[in-house]
Design a protein around this motif. Structure first.
Motif, PDB file in Angstrom:
ATOM      1  N   LEU A   1       0.826  -1.205   0.000  1.00  0.00           N
ATOM      2  CA  LEU A   1       0.000   0.000   0.000  1.00  0.00           C
ATOM      3  C   LEU A   1       0.862   1.259   0.000  1.00  0.00           C
ATOM      4  CD1 LEU A   1      -2.902  -0.944   2.432  1.00  0.00           C
ATOM      5  CD2 LEU A   1      -2.860  -1.028  -0.052  1.00  0.00           C
ATOM      6  N   GLY A   2       2.040   1.154   0.560  1.00  0.00           N
ATOM      7  CA  GLY A   2       2.960   2.287   0.557  1.00  0.00           C
ATOM      8  C   GLY A   2       3.323   2.740  -0.849  1.00  0.00           C
ATOM      9  N   LEU A   3       3.331   1.808  -1.798  1.00  0.00           N
ATOM     10  CA  LEU A   3       3.627   2.175  -3.190  1.00  0.00           C
ATOM     11  C   LEU A   3       2.537   3.085  -3.752  1.00  0.00           C
ATOM     12  CD1 LEU A   3       4.777  -1.301  -4.548  1.00  0.00           C
ATOM     13  CD2 LEU A   3       6.218   0.642  -3.925  1.00  0.00           C
ATOM     14  N   GLY A   4       1.291   2.739  -3.462  1.00  0.00           N
ATOM     15  CA  GLY A   4       0.187   3.578  -3.921  1.00  0.00           C
ATOM     16  C   GLY A   4       0.240   4.960  -3.304  1.00  0.00           C
ATOM     17  N   VAL A   5       0.557   5.009  -2.023  1.00  0.00           N
ATOM     18  CA  VAL A   5       0.668   6.296  -1.331  1.00  0.00           C
ATOM     19  C   VAL A   5       1.830   7.101  -1.906  1.00  0.00           C
ATOM     20  CG1 VAL A   5       1.114   7.397   0.901  1.00  0.00           C
ATOM     21  CG2 VAL A   5      -0.449   5.450   0.755  1.00  0.00           C
ATOM     22  N   ASP A   6       2.922   6.432  -2.221  1.00  0.00           N
ATOM     23  CA  ASP A   6       4.065   7.133  -2.827  1.00  0.00           C
ATOM     24  C   ASP A   6       3.678   7.799  -4.145  1.00  0.00           C
ATOM     25  OD1 ASP A   6       5.717   6.444  -0.741  1.00  0.00           O
ATOM     26  OD2 ASP A   6       6.680   4.775  -1.811  1.00  0.00           O
TER      27      ASP A   6
ATOM     28  N   GLY B   1       0.223   6.800   5.953  1.00  0.00           N
ATOM     29  CA  GLY B   1      -0.287   8.154   5.714  1.00  0.00           C
ATOM     30  C   GLY B   1      -1.222   8.264   4.526  1.00  0.00           C
ATOM     31  N   ALA B   2      -2.003   7.225   4.292  1.00  0.00           N
ATOM     32  CA  ALA B   2      -2.874   7.193   3.114  1.00  0.00           C
ATOM     33  C   ALA B   2      -3.957   8.264   3.146  1.00  0.00           C
ATOM     34  CB  ALA B   2      -3.508   5.815   2.967  1.00  0.00           C
ATOM     35  N   ALA B   3      -4.522   8.537   4.308  1.00  0.00           N
ATOM     36  CA  ALA B   3      -5.620   9.512   4.377  1.00  0.00           C
ATOM     37  C   ALA B   3      -5.148  10.901   3.949  1.00  0.00           C
ATOM     38  CB  ALA B   3      -6.209   9.550   5.784  1.00  0.00           C
ATOM     39  N   GLU B   4      -4.026  11.329   4.486  1.00  0.00           N
ATOM     40  CA  GLU B   4      -3.509  12.658   4.150  1.00  0.00           C
ATOM     41  C   GLU B   4      -3.128  12.741   2.673  1.00  0.00           C
ATOM     42  OE1 GLU B   4      -2.064  10.681   6.569  1.00  0.00           O
ATOM     43  OE2 GLU B   4      -3.087  11.566   8.289  1.00  0.00           O
ATOM     44  N   ALA B   5      -2.457  11.705   2.184  1.00  0.00           N
ATOM     45  CA  ALA B   5      -2.047  11.697   0.778  1.00  0.00           C
ATOM     46  C   ALA B   5      -3.264  11.669  -0.144  1.00  0.00           C
ATOM     47  CB  ALA B   5      -1.142  10.495   0.501  1.00  0.00           C
ATOM     48  N   THR B   6      -4.292  10.936   0.251  1.00  0.00           N
ATOM     49  CA  THR B   6      -5.518  10.852  -0.551  1.00  0.00           C
ATOM     50  C   THR B   6      -6.221  12.198  -0.604  1.00  0.00           C
ATOM     51  OG1 THR B   6      -5.815   8.510  -0.071  1.00  0.00           O
ATOM     52  CG2 THR B   6      -7.782   9.741  -0.713  1.00  0.00           C
ATOM     53  N   GLU B   7      -6.353  12.845   0.536  1.00  0.00           N
ATOM     54  CA  GLU B   7      -7.014  14.155   0.562  1.00  0.00           C
ATOM     55  C   GLU B   7      -6.257  15.176  -0.280  1.00  0.00           C
ATOM     56  OE1 GLU B   7      -7.256  14.901   4.742  1.00  0.00           O
ATOM     57  OE2 GLU B   7      -9.076  13.695   4.963  1.00  0.00           O
ATOM     58  N   ARG B   8      -4.948  15.170  -0.168  1.00  0.00           N
ATOM     59  CA  ARG B   8      -4.128  16.108  -0.933  1.00  0.00           C
ATOM     60  C   ARG B   8      -4.237  15.827  -2.436  1.00  0.00           C
ATOM     61  NH1 ARG B   8       0.775  15.037   1.049  1.00  0.00           N
ATOM     62  NH2 ARG B   8       0.187  16.015   3.003  1.00  0.00           N
TER      63      ARG B   8
ATOM     64  N   ARG C   1     -13.688   6.063  -1.264  1.00  0.00           N
ATOM     65  CA  ARG C   1     -13.492   4.651  -0.899  1.00  0.00           C
ATOM     66  C   ARG C   1     -12.272   4.487  -0.005  1.00  0.00           C
ATOM     67  NH1 ARG C   1     -12.895   0.935  -5.902  1.00  0.00           N
ATOM     68  NH2 ARG C   1     -12.856  -0.665  -4.307  1.00  0.00           N
ATOM     69  N   VAL C   2     -11.168   5.103  -0.407  1.00  0.00           N
ATOM     70  CA  VAL C   2      -9.927   4.974   0.366  1.00  0.00           C
ATOM     71  C   VAL C   2     -10.093   5.597   1.745  1.00  0.00           C
ATOM     72  CG1 VAL C   2      -7.484   5.619   0.482  1.00  0.00           C
ATOM     73  CG2 VAL C   2      -8.468   4.843  -1.686  1.00  0.00           C
ATOM     74  N   LEU C   3     -10.685   6.773   1.805  1.00  0.00           N
ATOM     75  CA  LEU C   3     -10.866   7.430   3.100  1.00  0.00           C
ATOM     76  C   LEU C   3     -11.782   6.612   4.009  1.00  0.00           C
ATOM     77  CD1 LEU C   3     -11.087  11.146   1.935  1.00  0.00           C
ATOM     78  CD2 LEU C   3      -9.197  10.032   3.146  1.00  0.00           C
ATOM     79  N   GLY C   4     -12.781   5.973   3.439  1.00  0.00           N
ATOM     80  CA  GLY C   4     -13.641   5.092   4.223  1.00  0.00           C
ATOM     81  C   GLY C   4     -12.871   3.909   4.791  1.00  0.00           C
ATOM     82  N   LEU C   5     -11.974   3.361   3.996  1.00  0.00           N
ATOM     83  CA  LEU C   5     -11.148   2.243   4.464  1.00  0.00           C
ATOM     84  C   LEU C   5     -10.150   2.696   5.526  1.00  0.00           C
ATOM     85  CD1 LEU C   5     -10.576   0.583   1.003  1.00  0.00           C
ATOM     86  CD2 LEU C   5     -11.803  -0.450   2.931  1.00  0.00           C
ATOM     87  N   CYS C   6      -9.694   3.931   5.420  1.00  0.00           N
ATOM     88  CA  CYS C   6      -8.765   4.467   6.426  1.00  0.00           C
ATOM     89  C   CYS C   6      -9.435   4.585   7.788  1.00  0.00           C
ATOM     90  CB  CYS C   6      -8.246   5.842   6.002  1.00  0.00           C
ATOM     91  SG  CYS C   6      -7.098   5.808   4.615  1.00  0.00           S
TER      92      CYS C   6
ATOM     93  N   GLN D   1      -2.534  -0.487   8.184  1.00  0.00           N
ATOM     94  CA  GLN D   1      -1.461  -0.221   7.231  1.00  0.00           C
ATOM     95  C   GLN D   1      -1.694   1.103   6.502  1.00  0.00           C
ATOM     96  OE1 GLN D   1       0.450  -2.381   3.454  1.00  0.00           O
ATOM     97  NE2 GLN D   1       0.027  -3.773   5.120  1.00  0.00           N
ATOM     98  N   LEU D   2      -2.952   1.392   6.186  1.00  0.00           N
ATOM     99  CA  LEU D   2      -3.266   2.663   5.533  1.00  0.00           C
ATOM    100  C   LEU D   2      -2.889   3.838   6.432  1.00  0.00           C
ATOM    101  CD1 LEU D   2      -6.713   1.717   3.988  1.00  0.00           C
ATOM    102  CD2 LEU D   2      -4.653   2.312   2.704  1.00  0.00           C
TER     103      LEU D   2
END
Length: 110
Positions: A34-39, A76-83, A100-105, A71-72
């Motif tokens: 998941l870190g790859l997607g966030v990157d 830091g998936a939520a912050e990266a997704t919002e940005r 969808r991602v924020l809901g999973l976070c 893991q999300l």
């Protein structure tokens, strides 16, 4: 750093595999991918196509895993997704995948 078509193709392929096979989604999660997607979401100047591929990857891989929010959150998936979603506020597809991602976070509180 730039998201090349090869990278986006790999994210799309892994997303599709995760959607088709829950066991593979768990395996992808165990690799901490998941870190790859966030990157990808954190790349400056990334285009809408790359953001959409990364968001779908995060959503498809994390959805079947009950504790994916851990893991999300860790990557830091939520912050990266919002940005990233803020870069394309008029894109219905980006807004949908970001939701969808924020809901999973927020899996722990849901």
């Amino acid at each position: 750093m730039v998201a090349q078509q090869l990278h986006l193709g790999a994210l799309r392929a892994l997303s599709h595999i995760a959607r088709l096979n829950e066991g593979q989604a768990h395996r992808i999660m165990s690799w901490k991918a998941l870190g790859l997607g966030v990157d990808v979401l954190r790349i400056g100047g990334v285009d809408e196509e790359a953001i959409l591929a990364a968001l779908r990857f995060l959503a498809e891989v994390a959805a079947p895993c009950p504790f994916s929010y851990r893991q999300l959150t860790a990557c830091g998936a939520a912050e990266a997704t919002e940005r990233a979603a803020g870069r394309y506020p008029r894109s219905k597809a980006v807004r949908s995948e970001a939701a969808r991602v924020l809901g999973l976070c927020q899996g722990a509180s849901a």
